[in-house]
Enzyme design. Structure first.
Site, PDB file in Angstrom:
ATOM      1  N   ASP A   8       5.400   6.734  26.675  1.00 15.98           N
ATOM      2  CA  ASP A   8       6.609   6.193  26.737  1.00 15.98           C
ATOM      3  C   ASP A   8       7.060   5.785  25.487  1.00 15.98           C
ATOM      4  O   ASP A   8       6.161   5.894  24.389  1.00 15.98           O
ATOM      5  CB  ASP A   8       6.547   5.152  28.058  1.00 15.98           C
ATOM      6  CG  ASP A   8       6.157   3.647  27.559  1.00 15.98           C
ATOM      7  OD1 ASP A   8       5.094   3.658  26.931  1.00 15.98           O
ATOM      8  OD2 ASP A   8       6.455   2.788  28.059  1.00 15.98           O
ATOM      9  N   SER A  56      11.005   0.224  25.892  1.00 11.96           N
ATOM     10  CA  SER A  56       9.825   1.092  26.615  1.00 11.96           C
ATOM     11  C   SER A  56      10.312   2.381  26.945  1.00 11.96           C
ATOM     12  O   SER A  56      10.554   3.071  26.154  1.00 11.96           O
ATOM     13  CB  SER A  56       9.449   0.109  27.607  1.00 11.96           C
ATOM     14  OG  SER A  56       8.220   0.798  28.121  1.00 11.96           O
ATOM     15  N   ASP A  91       7.206   2.966  23.800  1.00 15.40           N
ATOM     16  CA  ASP A  91       6.432   2.063  22.896  1.00 15.40           C
ATOM     17  C   ASP A  91       4.923   2.172  23.261  1.00 15.40           C
ATOM     18  O   ASP A  91       4.244   1.175  22.776  1.00 15.40           O
ATOM     19  CB  ASP A  91       7.061   0.489  23.266  1.00 15.40           C
ATOM     20  CG  ASP A  91       6.655   0.116  24.805  1.00 15.40           C
ATOM     21  OD1 ASP A  91       6.309   1.083  25.531  1.00 15.40           O
ATOM     22  OD2 ASP A  91       6.290  -1.121  25.110  1.00 15.40           O
TER      23      ASP A  91
HETATM   24 MG    MG Z   1       6.303   0.885  27.685  1.00 15.98          MG
END
Ligand code: MG
Length: 463
Positions: free
Chosen positions: A248, A105, A250
């Site tokens: 971010d 992430s 992902d």
């Molecule tokens: Mg994320």
């Protein structure tokens, strides 16, 4: 638990959002393989989608994790390089038994991690995580007979299906008419794979920055915090764009920049989407973590809707939405969960919804945000050894109770004062520290709350 799997500081495999670790330090090939075999055992020879973000370590981890799943009899459907919400959508859309998304992430590039998804695309529950942890610790892995080793195929069209699904929830015509200028900053990650095309199909004039896939994240840190978004602000102003969006790593979280180049934190843009859906879709329940701004409650109360508060973390929001059949959820960090699409945070869906809000109001983003109630947020941290965390929390809660203050203990302790000021003090789920989130109608008041409680906590730690 075995020392080598000390991936989170409290000795569990799963943290607030899946499993995370530094590659080849805590998340080594052998640990990753055993995690995958434990996940595969949990899915009981099921049909599993596998997706991944742009991190360099995925050249190694994708193969290892696929092998662990195949060894335990799961058939693998490769969703490939894609945003987490795209993989989540595909798991449900293709009626698979579950999924594995390999991503850390917003963490720096040396990290990687694993999010385990259920058949509806939502990250599995704490109870299900515990089952996987138990399998990992007891090594009761379902190593299948050679004839049952999992097969692998590539899923095509997943990006296209996901994009179409988002458009179904948007008034495309009014958005297209506006011909919005949008700058997209996907931080050299998977956020650049779908959203720019989606926006073009919505009639936008799109500029992308930091769009080359590069798992070292050379352009900026993958967390879309205001201090990391200066380049985006500059380009939005230079291009005279209506909106800037930063993802971010992902692309499940989206933080926006208004036409003046100001970064608008997630609470505010979520409040705009909330207001829009309260007016247009008769949303009755909003799910949000205890760390969210008072704005979310103010907007809900104005429209007679109920706010359901959860612990901090996207999984808590998703599962509460499922349980309460709520249509909308949101987090202060830029996560918006739009239930009719999927009850998970989704950066591309959030961007499309915000454009829909802007097209409908016919106003600049900075103007619609100005009309929201204004609050000041102050955040801070204080170091606290992990083994002292629960004792300190108990002492603090006792003290607050003795002082007859208004508080709740959904996650850490949140103390509410008159005139809509409050402070949340909660132990971090992953690091040896306490976090403060103070909010008030003036900056001074919010800062003072942080100062006061820093002092209090420090005293409790040294008592
Ligand atoms: Mg994320």
């Amino acid at each position: 638990m075995h020392a080598e799997v000390d991936i989170t500081s409290d000795n569990r495999l799963f943290g607030t959002n899946g499993i995370r670790g530094v590659v080849n330090q805590t998340l080594t090939p052998d640990v990753a393989l055993k995690i995958a075999e434990s996940i595969g055992t949990f899915f009981d020879e099921g049909e599993i989608i596998i997706g991944y973000d742009s991190r360099t370590s995925n050249t190694m981890l994708v193969k290892i994790i696929s092998s662990g799943l195949a060894a335990t009899g799961c058939n693998i459907h490769v969703g490939g390089l894609a945003p987490t919400p795209c993989i989540q959508h595909t798991a449900r859309n293709r009626r698979l038994d579950g999924g594995v998304m390999i991503t850390a992430s917003h963490n720096p590039p040396q990290f990687n991690g694993i999010k385990v998804l259920g058949s509806d695309g939502v990250e599995i529950s704490r109870q299900e995580e515990a089952e996987i942890e138990e399998t990992f610790c007891t090594s009761k892995l379902n190593h299948v007979d050679w004839q049952k080793i999992g097969k692998k195929d590539m899923l095509s069209d997943a990006h296209e299906e996901y994009k179409k699904a988002i458009k179904r929830h948007i008034d495309c015509e009014i958005v297209e008419r506006k011909r919005f200028r949008v700058v997209v900053d996907p931080v050299n990650g998977v956020g650049g794979l779908i959203t720019p095309n989606l926006l073009k199909e919505l009639g936008c004039q799109v500029t992308t920055i930091n769009a080359d896939i590069d798992g070292r994240f050379p352009s900026r840190p993958p967390e879309p915090r205001p201090e990391n978004l200066q380049e985006l602000s500059t380009i939005v102003k230079a291009r005279q764009a209506d909106l800037g969006v930063a993802f971010d790593g992902d692309a499940d979280r989206a933080i926006f920049v208004d036409e003046k180049g100001e970064v608008q934190w997630g609470d505010r843009t979520f409040a705009l989407i909330e207001e829009f859906l309260l007016e247009t879709e008769q949303v009755k329940k909003i799910v949000t973590p205890i760390s969210s701004s008072q704005i979310i409650t103010d907007v809900a109360e104005k429209h007679g809707a109920e706010v359901i508060l959860t612990k901090v973390g996207s999984t808590a929001v998703s599962h509460t939405m499922k349980k309460t059949k709520a249509k909308l959820g949101g987090e202060e960090n830029g996560g918006v969960f739009y239930g009719p699409h999927q009850p998970v945070r989704d950066g591309a869906m959030t961007t499309a919804l915000l454009l829909n809000v802007m097209a409908r109001t016919q106003k600049k983003l900075s103007d619609v945000i100005k009309a929201l109630p204004q609050y000041f947020l102050e955040k801070d941290t204080i170091k606290c050894p992990t083994e002292l965390k629960s004792l300190i929390l108990k002492k603090l809660t006792d003290e607050v109770r003795n002082e007859n203050l208004t508080f709740d203990t959904i996650d850490g302790v949140k103390i509410r004062y008159p005139n809509a000021s409050s402070i949340l003090i909660r132990p971090s789920g992953t690091e040896p520290l306490y976090r403060f989130y103070a909010e008030a109608k003036t900056k001074d008041r919010a800062s003072k709350l942080v100062r006061d409680y820093r002092r209090k906590l420090s005293k409790l730690m040294h008592a």
